[in-house]
Write a protein that holds these residues in place. Sequence first.
Motif, short mmCIF file in Angstrom:
data_model
loop_
_atom_site.label_atom_id
_atom_site.label_comp_id
_atom_site.label_asym_id
_atom_site.label_seq_id
_atom_site.Cartn_x
_atom_site.Cartn_y
_atom_site.Cartn_z
N GLU A 42 0.82 -1.22 0.00
CA GLU A 42 0.00 0.00 0.00
C GLU A 42 0.85 1.27 0.00
N LEU A 43 2.07 1.17 0.56
CA LEU A 43 2.96 2.33 0.57
C LEU A 43 3.49 2.64 -0.83
N MET A 44 3.66 1.59 -1.62
CA MET A 44 4.10 1.82 -3.01
C MET A 44 3.04 2.65 -3.72
N ASP A 45 3.47 3.64 -4.43
CA ASP A 45 2.61 4.55 -5.18
C ASP A 45 1.84 5.53 -4.29
N ALA A 46 2.16 5.58 -2.98
CA ALA A 46 1.50 6.57 -2.11
C ALA A 46 1.87 7.97 -2.59
N ASP A 47 0.94 8.89 -2.45
CA ASP A 47 1.20 10.27 -2.83
C ASP A 47 2.20 10.89 -1.87
N VAL A 48 3.08 11.73 -2.42
CA VAL A 48 4.12 12.39 -1.63
C VAL A 48 3.88 13.90 -1.68
N TYR A 49 3.90 14.50 -0.49
CA TYR A 49 3.71 15.94 -0.35
C TYR A 49 4.90 16.53 0.39
N SER A 50 5.21 17.77 0.07
CA SER A 50 6.23 18.50 0.81
C SER A 50 5.55 19.16 1.99
N ALA A 52 6.40 21.80 3.08
CA ALA A 52 6.48 23.23 2.78
C ALA A 52 5.34 23.70 1.88
N GLY A 53 4.57 22.78 1.32
CA GLY A 53 3.49 23.16 0.41
C GLY A 53 2.33 22.19 0.53
N THR A 54 1.28 22.44 -0.26
CA THR A 54 0.10 21.59 -0.18
C THR A 54 -0.11 20.75 -1.44
N ALA A 55 0.66 21.01 -2.48
CA ALA A 55 0.49 20.28 -3.73
C ALA A 55 1.30 18.99 -3.71
N GLN A 56 0.76 17.97 -4.36
CA GLN A 56 1.47 16.71 -4.47
C GLN A 56 2.72 16.93 -5.31
N ILE A 57 3.86 16.35 -4.86
CA ILE A 57 5.11 16.53 -5.61
C ILE A 57 5.64 15.23 -6.17
N GLY A 58 4.95 14.12 -5.90
CA GLY A 58 5.40 12.85 -6.44
C GLY A 58 4.67 11.69 -5.82
N GLU A 59 5.23 10.50 -6.06
CA GLU A 59 4.69 9.30 -5.43
C GLU A 59 5.83 8.35 -5.13
N VAL A 60 5.57 7.42 -4.22
CA VAL A 60 6.61 6.47 -3.81
C VAL A 60 6.82 5.47 -4.93
N GLN A 113 -0.13 8.58 2.99
CA GLN A 113 0.36 9.83 2.41
C GLN A 113 1.74 10.05 3.01
N VAL A 114 2.73 10.27 2.17
CA VAL A 114 4.09 10.51 2.63
C VAL A 114 4.33 12.02 2.60
N ASN A 115 4.80 12.52 3.73
CA ASN A 115 5.13 13.94 3.85
C ASN A 115 6.63 14.05 4.03
N ILE A 116 7.29 14.76 3.13
CA ILE A 116 8.74 14.92 3.24
C ILE A 116 9.06 16.29 3.82
N ASP A 117 10.09 16.32 4.64
CA ASP A 117 10.50 17.55 5.30
C ASP A 117 11.48 18.33 4.43
N LEU A 118 11.16 18.43 3.16
CA LEU A 118 11.99 19.12 2.19
C LEU A 118 11.10 19.98 1.29
N SER A 119 11.62 21.11 0.88
CA SER A 119 10.90 21.90 -0.12
C SER A 119 11.14 21.24 -1.49
N GLU A 120 10.43 21.69 -2.48
CA GLU A 120 10.64 21.14 -3.83
C GLU A 120 12.08 21.37 -4.28
N ALA A 121 12.63 22.54 -3.96
CA ALA A 121 14.02 22.85 -4.33
C ALA A 121 14.99 21.92 -3.62
N GLU A 122 14.71 21.59 -2.35
CA GLU A 122 15.57 20.68 -1.59
C GLU A 122 15.43 19.24 -2.08
N LEU A 123 14.22 18.87 -2.52
CA LEU A 123 14.01 17.52 -3.03
C LEU A 123 14.89 17.25 -4.25
#
Length: 187
Positions: A42-50, A52-60, A113-123
């Motif tokens: 279930e974690l595979m393909d989970a949506d990833v959010y920063s 620092a923002g509210t928009a989805q930035i990727g998936e696992v 839902q995966v939340n990363i502690d990085l901005s898009e620029a840091e990702l």
Amino acid sequence: MIHGKPLHHAIHTATLGAVLAGGLVLSASAMAAPQGLYSADELMDADVYSTAGTAQIGEVEDILLDNDMTVRALVVDTGSLLDLKGNQQFVVEAGKFTVETHNGNSLEEIEYQVNIDLSEAELVQQPAYTNDWWQNARQGAQQAWENTKEGAASAWESTQEGASRALDRIGQALENVGEKTQDAANQ
């Protein structure tokens, strides 16, 4: 008296040292205990959010494990979400993300839902998930694993030797006290 200190003080000191050494081993084991149960499927393909923002930035895209099956990192596929040329995949190490569970009471409906502690620029500054990265990381992880095993074995041997010496000293002190008591009783 041993080195100017009462016998009970020497026994207490040796016992405390042995308990502390054992406690360190227990603490290391306790820290490795899982904090929850997650479905890798279930974690595979989970949506990833920063965070620092509210928009989805990727998936696992992938979950990377080490030799003891601990999650070391997630691979985040940004697809076309970050206005990058082509699909980009980045390695995000454990400690830089959290997993939020939705509908956790039902295996059929669970979502993450995966939340990363990085901005898009840091990702985009994280390592790209490529074959070269894989080879280097795999070799580095294997070497770290070997170093850890060697260090743990050495620490255990040192602890055993120290405890053995302390017990030998305690035994000798008890024997000396017994001899002195016997000599005093015979006089």
